[in-house]
Design a protein around this motif. Structure first.
Motif, PDB file in Angstrom:
ATOM      1  N   ASN A 137       0.879  -1.078  -0.161  1.00 33.19           N
ATOM      2  CA  ASN A 137       0.131   0.013   0.057  1.00 33.19           C
ATOM      3  C   ASN A 137       0.742   1.374  -0.009  1.00 33.19           C
ATOM      4  O   ASN A 137       0.368   2.192  -0.209  1.00 33.19           O
ATOM      5  CB  ASN A 137      -1.239  -0.063   1.080  1.00 33.19           C
ATOM      6  CG  ASN A 137      -2.128  -0.958   1.187  1.00 33.19           C
ATOM      7  OD1 ASN A 137      -2.511  -1.319  -0.032  1.00 33.19           O
ATOM      8  ND2 ASN A 137      -2.331  -1.825   2.414  1.00 33.19           N
ATOM      9  N   VAL A 138       2.038   1.114   0.266  1.00 40.75           N
ATOM     10  CA  VAL A 138       2.928   2.338   0.168  1.00 40.75           C
ATOM     11  C   VAL A 138       3.134   2.735  -1.326  1.00 40.75           C
ATOM     12  O   VAL A 138       3.288   1.997  -2.201  1.00 40.75           O
ATOM     13  CB  VAL A 138       4.404   1.979   0.715  1.00 40.75           C
ATOM     14  CG1 VAL A 138       5.415   3.103   0.403  1.00 40.75           C
ATOM     15  CG2 VAL A 138       4.426   1.770   2.311  1.00 40.75           C
ATOM     16  N   PRO A 139       2.751   3.912  -1.729  1.00 39.98           N
ATOM     17  CA  PRO A 139       2.932   4.559  -3.064  1.00 39.98           C
ATOM     18  C   PRO A 139       4.147   4.566  -3.753  1.00 39.98           C
ATOM     19  O   PRO A 139       4.687   5.656  -3.801  1.00 39.98           O
ATOM     20  CB  PRO A 139       2.145   5.652  -2.806  1.00 39.98           C
ATOM     21  CG  PRO A 139       2.462   6.466  -1.455  1.00 39.98           C
ATOM     22  CD  PRO A 139       2.618   5.129  -0.527  1.00 39.98           C
ATOM     23  N   ALA A 140       4.949   3.581  -3.612  1.00 36.89           N
ATOM     24  CA  ALA A 140       6.050   3.566  -4.111  1.00 36.89           C
ATOM     25  C   ALA A 140       6.661   2.353  -5.067  1.00 36.89           C
ATOM     26  O   ALA A 140       6.371   1.187  -3.996  1.00 36.89           O
ATOM     27  CB  ALA A 140       7.500   3.939  -3.253  1.00 36.89           C
ATOM     28  N   ALA A 143      12.865   2.276  -5.371  1.00 42.42           N
ATOM     29  CA  ALA A 143      13.511   2.754  -4.149  1.00 42.42           C
ATOM     30  C   ALA A 143      13.471   4.392  -4.579  1.00 42.42           C
ATOM     31  O   ALA A 143      13.221   5.075  -3.131  1.00 42.42           O
ATOM     32  CB  ALA A 143      14.814   2.455  -4.037  1.00 42.42           C
ATOM     33  N   GLN A 144      13.836   5.172  -5.540  1.00 33.42           N
ATOM     34  CA  GLN A 144      13.871   6.537  -5.453  1.00 33.42           C
ATOM     35  C   GLN A 144      12.387   7.184  -5.297  1.00 33.42           C
ATOM     36  O   GLN A 144      11.988   8.176  -4.615  1.00 33.42           O
ATOM     37  CB  GLN A 144      13.969   6.792  -6.887  1.00 33.42           C
ATOM     38  CG  GLN A 144      15.461   6.820  -7.426  1.00 33.42           C
ATOM     39  CD  GLN A 144      15.980   5.300  -7.647  1.00 33.42           C
ATOM     40  OE1 GLN A 144      15.143   4.278  -7.816  1.00 33.42           O
ATOM     41  NE2 GLN A 144      17.362   4.823  -7.711  1.00 33.42           N
ATOM     42  N   GLN A 145      11.400   6.285  -5.776  1.00 34.60           N
ATOM     43  CA  GLN A 145       9.966   6.703  -5.312  1.00 34.60           C
ATOM     44  C   GLN A 145       9.713   6.683  -3.860  1.00 34.60           C
ATOM     45  O   GLN A 145       9.050   7.626  -3.192  1.00 34.60           O
ATOM     46  CB  GLN A 145       8.804   6.087  -5.986  1.00 34.60           C
ATOM     47  CG  GLN A 145       9.074   6.373  -7.457  1.00 34.60           C
ATOM     48  CD  GLN A 145       8.106   5.289  -8.186  1.00 34.60           C
ATOM     49  OE1 GLN A 145       7.442   4.191  -7.741  1.00 34.60           O
ATOM     50  NE2 GLN A 145       7.875   5.584  -9.670  1.00 34.60           N
ATOM     51  N   PHE A 146      10.200   5.833  -3.188  1.00 32.97           N
ATOM     52  CA  PHE A 146      10.108   5.627  -1.771  1.00 32.97           C
ATOM     53  C   PHE A 146      10.884   6.512  -0.976  1.00 32.97           C
ATOM     54  O   PHE A 146      10.289   7.336  -0.102  1.00 32.97           O
ATOM     55  CB  PHE A 146      10.497   3.920  -1.370  1.00 32.97           C
ATOM     56  CG  PHE A 146      10.388   3.818   0.142  1.00 32.97           C
ATOM     57  CD1 PHE A 146       9.140   4.070   0.673  1.00 32.97           C
ATOM     58  CD2 PHE A 146      11.562   3.527   0.737  1.00 32.97           C
ATOM     59  CE1 PHE A 146       9.011   3.714   2.221  1.00 32.97           C
ATOM     60  CE2 PHE A 146      11.238   3.355   2.137  1.00 32.97           C
ATOM     61  CZ  PHE A 146       9.937   3.353   2.998  1.00 32.97           C
ATOM     62  N   LEU A 147      12.059   6.978  -1.441  1.00 26.80           N
ATOM     63  CA  LEU A 147      12.777   7.851  -0.696  1.00 26.80           C
ATOM     64  C   LEU A 147      11.892   9.311  -0.869  1.00 26.80           C
ATOM     65  O   LEU A 147      11.910  10.086   0.167  1.00 26.80           O
ATOM     66  CB  LEU A 147      14.252   8.066  -1.420  1.00 26.80           C
ATOM     67  CG  LEU A 147      15.253   6.917  -1.077  1.00 26.80           C
ATOM     68  CD1 LEU A 147      16.379   6.981  -1.841  1.00 26.80           C
ATOM     69  CD2 LEU A 147      15.563   6.786   0.558  1.00 26.80           C
ATOM     70  N   VAL A 199       3.672  -6.917   6.581  1.00 26.74           N
ATOM     71  CA  VAL A 199       2.867  -7.428   5.529  1.00 26.74           C
ATOM     72  C   VAL A 199       1.412  -7.008   5.847  1.00 26.74           C
ATOM     73  O   VAL A 199       0.617  -6.511   4.846  1.00 26.74           O
ATOM     74  CB  VAL A 199       2.826  -9.021   5.758  1.00 26.74           C
ATOM     75  CG1 VAL A 199       1.627  -9.523   4.828  1.00 26.74           C
ATOM     76  CG2 VAL A 199       4.303  -9.462   5.237  1.00 26.74           C
ATOM     77  N   ALA A 200       1.017  -6.867   7.033  1.00 30.45           N
ATOM     78  CA  ALA A 200      -0.339  -6.226   7.620  1.00 30.45           C
ATOM     79  C   ALA A 200      -0.535  -4.800   7.280  1.00 30.45           C
ATOM     80  O   ALA A 200      -1.449  -4.362   7.160  1.00 30.45           O
ATOM     81  CB  ALA A 200      -0.667  -6.645   8.867  1.00 30.45           C
ATOM     82  N   GLY A 201       0.746  -3.870   7.108  1.00 29.16           N
ATOM     83  CA  GLY A 201       0.815  -2.744   6.883  1.00 29.16           C
ATOM     84  C   GLY A 201       0.722  -1.724   8.392  1.00 29.16           C
ATOM     85  O   GLY A 201       0.524  -0.607   8.422  1.00 29.16           O
ATOM     86  N   ILE A 217       8.442 -11.952  -0.229  1.00 31.45           N
ATOM     87  CA  ILE A 217       8.572 -11.204  -1.446  1.00 31.45           C
ATOM     88  C   ILE A 217       8.100 -11.874  -2.722  1.00 31.45           C
ATOM     89  O   ILE A 217       7.375 -11.241  -3.389  1.00 31.45           O
ATOM     90  CB  ILE A 217      10.169 -10.716  -1.648  1.00 31.45           C
ATOM     91  CG1 ILE A 217      10.692  -9.942  -0.436  1.00 31.45           C
ATOM     92  CG2 ILE A 217      10.522 -10.296  -2.970  1.00 31.45           C
ATOM     93  CD1 ILE A 217      12.176  -9.776  -0.236  1.00 31.45           C
ATOM     94  N   GLN A 218       8.585 -13.092  -2.556  1.00 25.17           N
ATOM     95  CA  GLN A 218       8.051 -13.985  -3.792  1.00 25.17           C
ATOM     96  C   GLN A 218       6.615 -14.183  -3.858  1.00 25.17           C
ATOM     97  O   GLN A 218       6.218 -14.323  -4.900  1.00 25.17           O
ATOM     98  CB  GLN A 218       8.950 -15.290  -3.699  1.00 25.17           C
ATOM     99  CG  GLN A 218      10.224 -15.289  -3.927  1.00 25.17           C
ATOM    100  CD  GLN A 218      11.109 -16.736  -3.429  1.00 25.17           C
ATOM    101  OE1 GLN A 218      10.418 -17.470  -2.816  1.00 25.17           O
ATOM    102  NE2 GLN A 218      12.089 -16.794  -3.993  1.00 25.17           N
ATOM    103  N   GLY A 219       6.055 -14.262  -2.676  1.00 25.50           N
ATOM    104  CA  GLY A 219       4.554 -14.139  -2.580  1.00 25.50           C
ATOM    105  C   GLY A 219       3.794 -12.921  -2.762  1.00 25.50           C
ATOM    106  O   GLY A 219       2.512 -12.793  -2.859  1.00 25.50           O
ATOM    107  N   GLU A 220       4.522 -11.974  -3.273  1.00 23.79           N
ATOM    108  CA  GLU A 220       4.113 -10.455  -3.546  1.00 23.79           C
ATOM    109  C   GLU A 220       3.101  -9.867  -2.408  1.00 23.79           C
ATOM    110  O   GLU A 220       2.252  -8.925  -2.511  1.00 23.79           O
ATOM    111  CB  GLU A 220       3.436 -10.477  -4.791  1.00 23.79           C
ATOM    112  CG  GLU A 220       4.218 -10.919  -6.039  1.00 23.79           C
ATOM    113  CD  GLU A 220       3.285 -10.885  -7.168  1.00 23.79           C
ATOM    114  OE1 GLU A 220       2.062 -10.751  -7.015  1.00 23.79           O
ATOM    115  OE2 GLU A 220       3.990 -11.045  -8.206  1.00 23.79           O
TER     116      GLU A 220
END
Length: 327
Positions: A137-140, A143-147, A199-201, A217-220
């Protein structure tokens, strides 16, 4: 941290030399009952994953079951102290970590024991990268978008760790300092519950060790944005390193090592070392660790002792410089 990183990888003065351990002395000892293999963190974390792979092979070679026992709490100190107080006869061993062996003594002045003096080194076991993961749910998506998102929302994001002063906390602090962002630390009793909350946010991100995060990660269920090693990992070839995203000072690795109570007889140390080296040299074991995101690494007891001495000094400086404390 460039200087710190170089010191972590360079040579350092040894502690008082330990007796030489030879294959001949290893043949004179065999366990007479099951061996407790204490993991000082909750089940499911990186340290636990590697310990269980090694315990299976060690039990086959030693002729006695090697039973993994999770004793979490106090940044790993509860499990370590359990081993420190255990009989020094080879029946109890510890999967120590960067944090429990070299960092905690700088954070907990009243531990009541000294890992460098109260534990005997057996062998290195593994090294692993950390991976920057975020809740979907993080809008990134990069890594650049996250930063950019973190910088636009100072103090609003939180990250989970295995506990104050743990490797997942320390590496996240390196990331925070290198990125120049304001984030909130939320400590847990082990990396597994911290990962579950990512995972739960309930927390937005984590710098978990790759072995424990790779499944999610593999389970997205989480999104991987960067790894902390000096090069890309084969497990996540499309995920850039910290250096590649412009944060070379956030580069770091964690490691694990097998220890025994101080005073454990030399033949027992030698036998355990020989069994561990054999296991870690086995391509099948290496494949299993690689699949879990860890690199198999063995050593002599003397080499491990030198590494511990070096990193006690180095991480002590990091704790002081970052003013990291525990409640």
């Amino acid at each position: 941290m460039n200087t710190t990183r170089r010191r972590l990888l360079g040579a350092a003065a040894a502690l008082t030399a330990t007796p030489a351990f030879t294959p001949a002395s290893a043949q004179g000892w065999a366990p007479t009952r099951p061996i407790r293999f204490v993991v000082p963190f909750a089940a499911g974390g990186a340290t636990d994953v590697v310990a269980r792979v090694l315990a299976e092979r060690m039990g086959e070679r030693l002729g006695q079951p090697v039973v993994v026992e999770n004793r979490a709490g106090s940044g790993g100190n509860i499990g370590v102290e359990n081993v420190v107080r255990a009989p020094a006869d080879g029946s109890v061993i510890l999967m120590g970590t960067t944090g429990t062996l070299t960092i905690n003594q700088h954070l907990y002045p009243s531990m009541g024991f000294d890992p460098a003096k109260d534990l005997a080194p057996i062998s290195m076991a593994f090294a692993t990268d950390h991976v920057l993961i975020v809740n979907p749910n993080v809008p990134a998506h990069t890594a650049q978008q996250f930063l950019a998102w973190l910088r636009a929302n100072p103090g609003k994001a939180s990250f989970g760790s295995a506990g104050a002063g743990s490797s997942t906390h320390m590496v996240a602090e390196l990331f925070r300092a290198a990125a120049g962002v304001e984030v909130t630390h939320v400590p847990y009793r082990g990396s597994a519950p911290a990962l579950n909350d990512t995972v739960a946010g309930n927390v937005q991100f984590m710098l978990d060790q790759l072995p424990s995060a790779i499944g999610q990660i593999q389970g997205e269920r989480v999104r991987a944005l960067a790894t902390t090693g000096p090069k890309r990992t084969s497990q996540l070839p499309n995920v850039p390193t910290m250096a590649e995203i412009g944060l070379p000072k956030a580069e770091a690795t964690s490691w694990g090592a097998v220890m025994a109570p101080h005073g454990t007889p030399a033949p027992a140390i030698a036998r355990l070392n020989a069994v561990l080296k054999e296991a870690l040299a086995d391509p099948k074991i290496q494949e299993r660790l690689t699949a879990a995101g860890a690199d198999a690494v063995s050593s002599s007891p003397e080499e491990l002792q030198r590494k511990i001495a070096q990193e006690i000094e180095t991480w002590g400086a990091v704790v002081r410089d970052a003013r990291i404390t525990v409640n």
